[in-house]
Design a protein around this motif. Structure first.
Motif, short mmCIF file in Angstrom:
data_model
loop_
_atom_site.label_atom_id
_atom_site.label_comp_id
_atom_site.label_asym_id
_atom_site.label_seq_id
_atom_site.Cartn_x
_atom_site.Cartn_y
_atom_site.Cartn_z
N HIS A 78 10.20 6.62 -2.33
CA HIS A 78 8.76 6.32 -2.34
C HIS A 78 8.46 4.98 -2.99
O HIS A 78 7.32 4.73 -3.40
CB HIS A 78 8.01 7.44 -3.07
CG HIS A 78 8.20 8.79 -2.44
ND1 HIS A 78 7.70 9.10 -1.19
CD2 HIS A 78 8.86 9.89 -2.89
CE1 HIS A 78 8.03 10.35 -0.89
NE2 HIS A 78 8.72 10.85 -1.90
N SER A 79 9.46 4.11 -3.07
CA SER A 79 9.24 2.81 -3.71
C SER A 79 8.22 1.96 -2.98
O SER A 79 7.51 1.16 -3.58
CB SER A 79 10.57 2.04 -3.82
OG SER A 79 11.42 2.66 -4.76
N GLY A 80 8.14 2.11 -1.64
CA GLY A 80 7.16 1.34 -0.88
C GLY A 80 5.75 1.62 -1.35
O GLY A 80 4.97 0.69 -1.60
N LEU A 82 4.89 2.82 -4.24
CA LEU A 82 4.77 2.35 -5.62
C LEU A 82 4.47 0.86 -5.65
O LEU A 82 3.55 0.40 -6.35
CB LEU A 82 6.06 2.66 -6.39
CG LEU A 82 6.18 2.04 -7.80
CD1 LEU A 82 5.03 2.50 -8.68
CD2 LEU A 82 7.52 2.42 -8.41
N TYR A 83 5.26 0.08 -4.90
CA TYR A 83 5.05 -1.37 -4.89
C TYR A 83 3.67 -1.73 -4.32
O TYR A 83 3.01 -2.66 -4.79
CB TYR A 83 6.14 -2.06 -4.08
CG TYR A 83 7.46 -2.17 -4.80
CD1 TYR A 83 7.54 -2.76 -6.06
CD2 TYR A 83 8.64 -1.70 -4.21
CE1 TYR A 83 8.77 -2.86 -6.73
CE2 TYR A 83 9.87 -1.80 -4.88
CZ TYR A 83 9.92 -2.39 -6.13
OH TYR A 83 11.12 -2.51 -6.79
N PHE A 84 3.25 -1.00 -3.28
CA PHE A 84 1.96 -1.27 -2.66
C PHE A 84 0.83 -1.08 -3.67
O PHE A 84 -0.07 -1.93 -3.79
CB PHE A 84 1.76 -0.35 -1.46
CG PHE A 84 0.53 -0.68 -0.65
CD1 PHE A 84 0.57 -1.67 0.32
CD2 PHE A 84 -0.65 0.01 -0.84
CE1 PHE A 84 -0.56 -1.97 1.07
CE2 PHE A 84 -1.78 -0.29 -0.10
CZ PHE A 84 -1.73 -1.28 0.86
N ASN A 85 0.86 0.02 -4.40
CA ASN A 85 -0.18 0.29 -5.39
C ASN A 85 -0.09 -0.65 -6.59
O ASN A 85 -1.11 -1.07 -7.14
CB ASN A 85 -0.10 1.75 -5.85
CG ASN A 85 -0.67 2.70 -4.81
OD1 ASN A 85 -1.87 2.82 -4.65
ND2 ASN A 85 0.22 3.37 -4.08
N ALA A 86 1.14 -0.99 -6.98
CA ALA A 86 1.30 -1.96 -8.07
C ALA A 86 0.72 -3.31 -7.65
O ALA A 86 0.10 -4.01 -8.46
CB ALA A 86 2.77 -2.11 -8.43
N GLY A 87 0.92 -3.65 -6.38
CA GLY A 87 0.33 -4.90 -5.86
C GLY A 87 -1.18 -4.87 -5.95
O GLY A 87 -1.81 -5.86 -6.34
N VAL A 103 3.67 -6.65 -2.91
CA VAL A 103 3.36 -6.30 -1.53
C VAL A 103 4.55 -6.63 -0.62
O VAL A 103 4.88 -5.89 0.31
CB VAL A 103 2.08 -7.01 -1.06
CG1 VAL A 103 1.83 -6.76 0.42
CG2 VAL A 103 0.89 -6.55 -1.86
N GLY A 104 5.20 -7.76 -0.90
CA GLY A 104 6.38 -8.13 -0.12
C GLY A 104 7.49 -7.10 -0.27
O GLY A 104 8.16 -6.73 0.71
N LYS A 105 7.69 -6.60 -1.47
CA LYS A 105 8.70 -5.56 -1.70
C LYS A 105 8.31 -4.27 -0.99
O LYS A 105 9.17 -3.57 -0.44
CB LYS A 105 8.86 -5.31 -3.20
CG LYS A 105 9.57 -6.44 -3.95
CD LYS A 105 9.66 -6.12 -5.43
CE LYS A 105 10.39 -7.23 -6.20
NZ LYS A 105 10.44 -6.95 -7.66
N ALA A 106 7.01 -3.97 -1.00
CA ALA A 106 6.55 -2.75 -0.34
C ALA A 106 6.86 -2.78 1.15
O ALA A 106 7.28 -1.79 1.74
CB ALA A 106 5.04 -2.59 -0.55
#
Length: 348
Positions: A78-80, A82-87, A103-106
């Motif tokens: 579920h890292s995508g 996580l990264y999206f929300n962190a962005g 967002v790029g990582k997501a």
């Protein structure tokens, strides 16, 4: 109990009651600390972080989203998300470079491969580029988002993305007028399929403003009229007043001054009812200009006087200068040179 609280929190988010979601997820997180499951604790932290995002507290959101990161060697399924929300949290904190990185990582994770998620990523990147004052790059992101939404048969989202793209294109000044007009036309075409009347009205207004900036006033006026027809009830009165004002200005630009008079009068009356004195002054100024172009200099002088008083009431110095200049010109045409000179001196 943790599962019950988690379900209740998700229900609260779905109903738009973010504070209740925070309360449920916070209790679940506190209870998860007494368990041996680190994955459960991280899931609870993630839920609480997303809830804080929902109620507009990005700093608190980021604090709990960081707690939800998997440890080395653990599943990153579920890292995508996580990264999206962190962005989104970094964007809320105006740390746009960090937001772009997240967002790029997501986008690189499997969880973000669906069309809607890809489009959402493009939108978020576009917002970050706007925050970094790079409207040309933002425009390309919004255009990519619109294309993805259209392919996923989401016309409302596609229209919103096209509207944002056109605004960014106009802001950047790196795009040809024909290219921007094409984007506005695509957005307008999609509007016809949108059932949400409020959203459709907002988009038509934005399209009209876009056409106005391109000096395509005939299409601007058409778009403003379409938006005006969708205003409903007291909550739309401010929007209605702005649309009436925009319509009058568009008809002034089209030199259809007779038609413009009606829009100006309605706009001035409604802005006055709403207590928007500066906007009312602008309407009176537009009305005075239309009267002067029709050769009715007495009406022009009267409305310039109304505009001057409204600008004085609202403290608009530039508006006062313009009204005085208009008054001077009207008095000159009325063969009253003494008053004309007095108003021109006041404008200086």
């Amino acid at each position: 109990i943790i599962e019950e609280l988690t379900r209740a929190g998700h229900r609260a988010l779905a109903l738009g009651t973010g504070q209740e979601a925070v309360r449920c997820f916070r209790k679940a997180l506190l209870l998860s600390r007494d368990t041996v499951s680190s994955s459960l604790h991280r899931a609870c932290a993630f839920n609480l972080g997303t809830a804080y995002l929902e109620i507009g507290k990005p700093k608190k959101a980021l604090e709990f989203l960081l707690q939800s990161q998997p440890s080395e060697g653990e599943s990153r399924e579920h890292s995508g998300d996580l990264y999206f929300n962190a962005g989104a949290a970094h964007e809320g904190l105006k740390d746009f470079p960090k937001a772009l990185e997240c967002v790029g990582k997501a986008a690189c994770h499997n969880g973000m491969l669906q069309a809607g998620s890809r489009a959402g990523t493009h939108v978020q990147m576009g917002c970050c580029y706007l925050g970094m004052r790079e409207p040309a790059r933002a425009a390309r992101c919004f255009l990519d988002a619109a294309q993805t939404y259209a392919a996923a048969e989401s016309p409302e989202a596609a229209a919103v993305a096209l509207s944002r793209a056109s605004g960014s294109m106009l802001q950047s000044q790196r795009f040809q007028a024909a290219e921007i007009a094409g984007v506005l036309a695509r957005c307008r075409s999609l509007c016809e399929t949108i059932p949400d009347l409020s959203l459709r009205g907002k988009l038509y207004n934005d399209i009209g403003l876009g056409y106005s900036q391109l000096h395509i006033f005939s299409l601007a006026a058409e778009s403003f009229e379409l938006a005006l027809g969708l205003c409903r009830g007291e909550q739309d009165r401010h929007q209605e007043a702005a649309l009436l004002q925009n319509l009058g200005a568009a008809h002034n630009a089209l030199r259809s001054f007779g038609t413009a008079l009606g829009w100006h009068r309605r706009a001035a009356a409604l802005q006055g009812t709403l207590g928007n004195r500066r906007a009312q002054g602008q309407c009176f100024g537009n009305l005075a200009y239309a009267c002067s172009r029709l050769g009715n200099h007495e009406a022009a002088a009267e409305n310039y006087l109304h505009a001057l008083q409204a600008f004085r009431d609202s403290g608009d110095v530039r508006g006062q200068w313009q009204a005085c200049e208009g008054l001077g010109t009207a008095c000159f045409h009325l063969r009253d040179p003494q008053k004309a000179i007095g108003h021109f001196q006041e404008a200086l």
